[in-house]
Design an enzyme around this catalytic site. Structure first.
Site, mmCIF file in Angstrom:
data_model
loop_
_atom_site.group_PDB
_atom_site.id
_atom_site.type_symbol
_atom_site.label_atom_id
_atom_site.label_comp_id
_atom_site.label_asym_id
_atom_site.label_seq_id
_atom_site.Cartn_x
_atom_site.Cartn_y
_atom_site.Cartn_z
ATOM 1 N N SER A 133 -52.793 3.360 -21.338
ATOM 2 C CA SER A 133 -53.129 2.598 -20.029
ATOM 3 C C SER A 133 -54.310 3.122 -19.306
ATOM 4 O O SER A 133 -54.672 4.310 -19.202
ATOM 5 C CB SER A 133 -51.824 3.124 -19.058
ATOM 6 O OG SER A 133 -51.949 2.040 -17.868
ATOM 7 N N LYS A 186 -44.302 3.179 -22.142
ATOM 8 C CA LYS A 186 -45.448 2.429 -21.855
ATOM 9 C C LYS A 186 -45.031 1.015 -21.258
ATOM 10 O O LYS A 186 -45.274 0.543 -20.313
ATOM 11 C CB LYS A 186 -46.287 2.289 -22.891
ATOM 12 C CG LYS A 186 -47.786 1.247 -22.582
ATOM 13 C CD LYS A 186 -48.516 1.568 -21.555
ATOM 14 C CE LYS A 186 -49.882 0.962 -21.237
ATOM 15 N NZ LYS A 186 -49.780 -0.318 -21.293
ATOM 16 N N HIS A 199 -43.456 1.379 -17.834
ATOM 17 C CA HIS A 199 -45.145 1.653 -17.196
ATOM 18 C C HIS A 199 -45.350 0.167 -16.844
ATOM 19 O O HIS A 199 -45.751 -0.167 -15.378
ATOM 20 C CB HIS A 199 -46.098 2.287 -17.809
ATOM 21 C CG HIS A 199 -47.314 2.158 -17.109
ATOM 22 N ND1 HIS A 199 -48.377 1.060 -17.557
ATOM 23 C CD2 HIS A 199 -48.270 2.861 -16.629
ATOM 24 C CE1 HIS A 199 -49.225 1.123 -16.675
ATOM 25 N NE2 HIS A 199 -49.310 2.168 -16.239
ATOM 26 N N ASN A 200 -45.442 -0.582 -17.645
ATOM 27 C CA ASN A 200 -45.957 -2.099 -17.505
ATOM 28 C C ASN A 200 -45.092 -2.944 -16.295
ATOM 29 O O ASN A 200 -45.376 -3.832 -15.848
ATOM 30 C CB ASN A 200 -46.095 -2.687 -18.840
ATOM 31 C CG ASN A 200 -47.557 -2.311 -19.403
ATOM 32 O OD1 ASN A 200 -47.943 -1.290 -19.189
ATOM 33 N ND2 ASN A 200 -48.029 -3.124 -20.291
ATOM 34 N N GLU A 205 -45.649 -1.612 -13.226
ATOM 35 C CA GLU A 205 -46.910 -2.444 -12.851
ATOM 36 C C GLU A 205 -46.673 -4.016 -12.366
ATOM 37 O O GLU A 205 -47.301 -4.269 -11.404
ATOM 38 C CB GLU A 205 -47.875 -2.280 -14.127
ATOM 39 C CG GLU A 205 -49.171 -3.446 -13.994
ATOM 40 C CD GLU A 205 -49.897 -3.279 -15.450
ATOM 41 O OE1 GLU A 205 -50.117 -2.086 -15.964
ATOM 42 O OE2 GLU A 205 -50.051 -4.173 -15.848
HETATM 43 C C1 6PG Z 1 -52.586 -1.029 -18.947
HETATM 44 C C2 6PG Z 1 -52.013 -2.316 -18.846
HETATM 45 C C3 6PG Z 1 -52.655 -3.053 -19.820
HETATM 46 C C4 6PG Z 1 -52.624 -4.557 -20.142
HETATM 47 C C5 6PG Z 1 -51.181 -5.118 -19.751
HETATM 48 C C6 6PG Z 1 -51.539 -6.526 -19.199
HETATM 49 O O1 6PG Z 1 -51.521 0.025 -18.625
HETATM 50 O O2 6PG Z 1 -53.571 -0.492 -19.061
HETATM 51 O O3 6PG Z 1 -50.635 -2.600 -18.450
HETATM 52 O O4 6PG Z 1 -51.537 -2.521 -21.030
HETATM 53 O O5 6PG Z 1 -53.540 -4.846 -19.095
HETATM 54 O O6 6PG Z 1 -50.535 -5.246 -21.192
HETATM 55 O O7 6PG Z 1 -50.252 -7.139 -19.272
HETATM 56 P P1 6PG Z 1 -50.081 -8.652 -18.804
HETATM 57 O O8 6PG Z 1 -51.026 -9.487 -19.427
HETATM 58 O O9 6PG Z 1 -48.598 -9.033 -19.261
HETATM 59 O O10 6PG Z 1 -50.051 -8.656 -17.560
#
Ligand code: 6PG
Length: 473
Positions: free
Chosen positions: A132, A186, A189-190, A193
């Site tokens: 990430s 991960k 984590h997302n 996010e």
């Molecule tokens: C990270 C981000 C990366 C990516 C996402 C975007 O941790 O660096 O999360 O993995 O930018 O997958 O996800 P979406 O397109 O679903 O918003």
């Protein structure tokens, strides 16, 4: 003597933004690296960017594998899904037992488990590694979430520790567990996010549409919030975004961006697996739903002409309300992390990952998208009590949350009165109130289930399951 052509320590398949930047990062830490991409222009771009670094661009997969020291280690950074299987398939004829493949993309954890099993039968080690931090993180220090065979991780541990972000000298990487543990962490984590981004978007919405703040003013507000206990990467970039001028129109760029959010899937996967495991993560669910709703732009525009909202105008003193909004966002952030980490806790038990939540909080403190000052407290909470059932009941975080519940309630009420969708903040409050409820109206649900489906219920005054004939017919 090591043959010249077999001297590279690590190979990379996929020289997109992430792959290329990770390779440059590795080379800057003294590693000799080789890269390959089906797109020859990307190989050429890598060669040009390599300058004096020990980086070699290969024109074919076989050629790249041939450049690597044995036992080999190849990292893939390609889009999740079929491209990962395609690269594995193409790599296999050139690898030997003892070699290692590392998937550094956002693969679904079940795919990682399957691939690891199939490859283990061929003697190939497989690491599923969440990375990430986007482009900048890959280049200057991401948070790295590795899972798979421990002995495989130990082989790349020095490399990962060198290239990861560091907080107080501590690398943002650690071995998380077997199988798909890394990709699972991960994914969560997302999910977090998504939740945090939704909450921030709701505060932006309130400030923009009801408080009527300009982008410049909101830039200042978010900048100030980012200097408080809310300090986080996502707030930092939000402040930056709000002062970015569009070259084409001269307007603030944010105001010419279409309000339709896309998603690659990791948030949805988080919700799906939480449902599967029966772990409530409603703030994250709502974040996924709101992205989908935002994408239904035509329908929204049409519905807006039919479905009217209240005619209320915002009448409160602005500055105290902004302070409530800040406190409400912090409360929502705590709830979002709590839900994500509760999911990790359950999944780790259900899937045998043995993930240490203190470690997860530690490696999320730097490099990754959800890094924030709050993670230091989350780390302390799990250090004090590794078996904490939910972050909300950590004594420090409980106090922090309780101190802000009034603000959260006020913001949710105000948004509802003004007809603004603040579903993420609202459901965070709902989660807080439900989680602290010694009694919930689920007795009625049980009675209804038994009434229409003879699904039985339990009693508070006797053990066993019971069924009632609720009506005469
Ligand atoms: C990270 C981000 C990366 C990516 C996402 C975007 O941790 O660096 O999360 O993995 O930018 O997958 O996800 P979406 O397109 O679903 O918003």
């Amino acid at each position: 003597m090591v043959k010249q052509e077999q001297r590279y320590e690590i190979g990379m398949v996929g020289l997109g933004v992430m792959g290329r930047n990770l390779l440059l990062n590795m080379a800057d830490h003294g590693y000799s690296v080789a890269g390959y991409d089906v797109d020859a222009s990307k190989v050429q771009a890598l060669r040009e960017e390599a300058e004096a670094r020990d980086i070699q661009g290969a024109t074919g997969l076989e050629q790249m594998v041939g450049m690597l020291r044995t036992p080999r280690a190849v990292i893939m950074l390609v889009p999740a899904g079929p491209p990962v299987d395609a690269v594995v398939r193409d790599l296999l004829p050139h690898l030997q037992p003892g070699d290692m493949i590392i998937d550094g993309g956002n693969s679904h954890f079940t795919d990682t488990d399957l691939r690891a099993k199939t490859l283990a039968e061929k003697g190939i080690l497989y690491l599923g590694v969440g990375v990430s931090g986007g482009e900048h993180g890959a280049r200057h220090g991401p948070s790295i979430m590795p899972g798979g065979p421990k002995e495989a991780y130990e082989r790349v541990q020095p490399l990962f520790e060198a290239i990861a972000a560091h907080v107080d000298g501590d690398p943002c990487v650690t071995y998380l567990g077997p199988g798909s543990a890394g990709h699972y962490v991960k994914m969560v984590h997302n999910g977090i996010e998504y939740g945090l981004m939704q909450l921030i978007a709701e505060t932006y919405d309130v400030m923009k549409r009801r408080l009527g703040l300009s982008d410049a003013r909101m830039h200042v507000v978010y900048k100030r919030w980012n200097e408080s206990e809310l300090s986080s990467y996502l707030l930092e970039i939000t402040a930056d975004i709000l002062r970015h001028v569009d070259e084409k129109t001269g307007k603030c760029l944010i105001d010419v961006i279409l309000d339709k959010a896309k998603q690659l899937g990791t948030g949805q996967w988080t919700s799906q697996d939480a449902m599967e495991l029966g772990v409530p993560i409603p703030t994250i669910d709502v974040a996924v739903a709101m992205r989908s709703l935002s994408a239904m732009e035509e329908e929204r525009v049409a519905a807006g002409k039919v479905l009217l909202g209240p005619v209320q105008v915002f009448h409160k003193p602005r500055d105290p309300f902004l302070e409530q909004l800040r406190a409400a966002l912090y409360a929502g952030m705590i709830v979002t992390y709590a839900q994500g980490v509760a999911l990790l806790r359950h999944a780790s038990q259900a899937r045998g990952y043995g993930v240490k939540l203190e470690d997860v909080a530690r490696i999320w403190r730097g490099g990754c998208i959800i890094r924030s000052a709050l993670l230091e407290h989350i780390r302390s909470a799990y250090r004090a009590n590794p078996d904490l059932p939910n972050l909300l009941v950590d004594p420090y975080l409980a106090r922090e949350l309780m101190a802000r519940q009034e603000a959260l309630r006020a913001v949710v009420c105000t948004a509802a009165e003004l007809g603004l969708p603040a579903a993420g903040l609202g459901i965070s409050l709902g989660y807080y109130d439900a989680y602290r409820s010694a009694w919930l109206p689920a007795n009625l649900t049980q009675a209804q289930r038994d009434y229409f489906g003879a699904h039985t219920y339990e009693r508070i005054d006797a053990k066993g399951v019971f069924h009632t004939r609720w009506s005469a017919d």
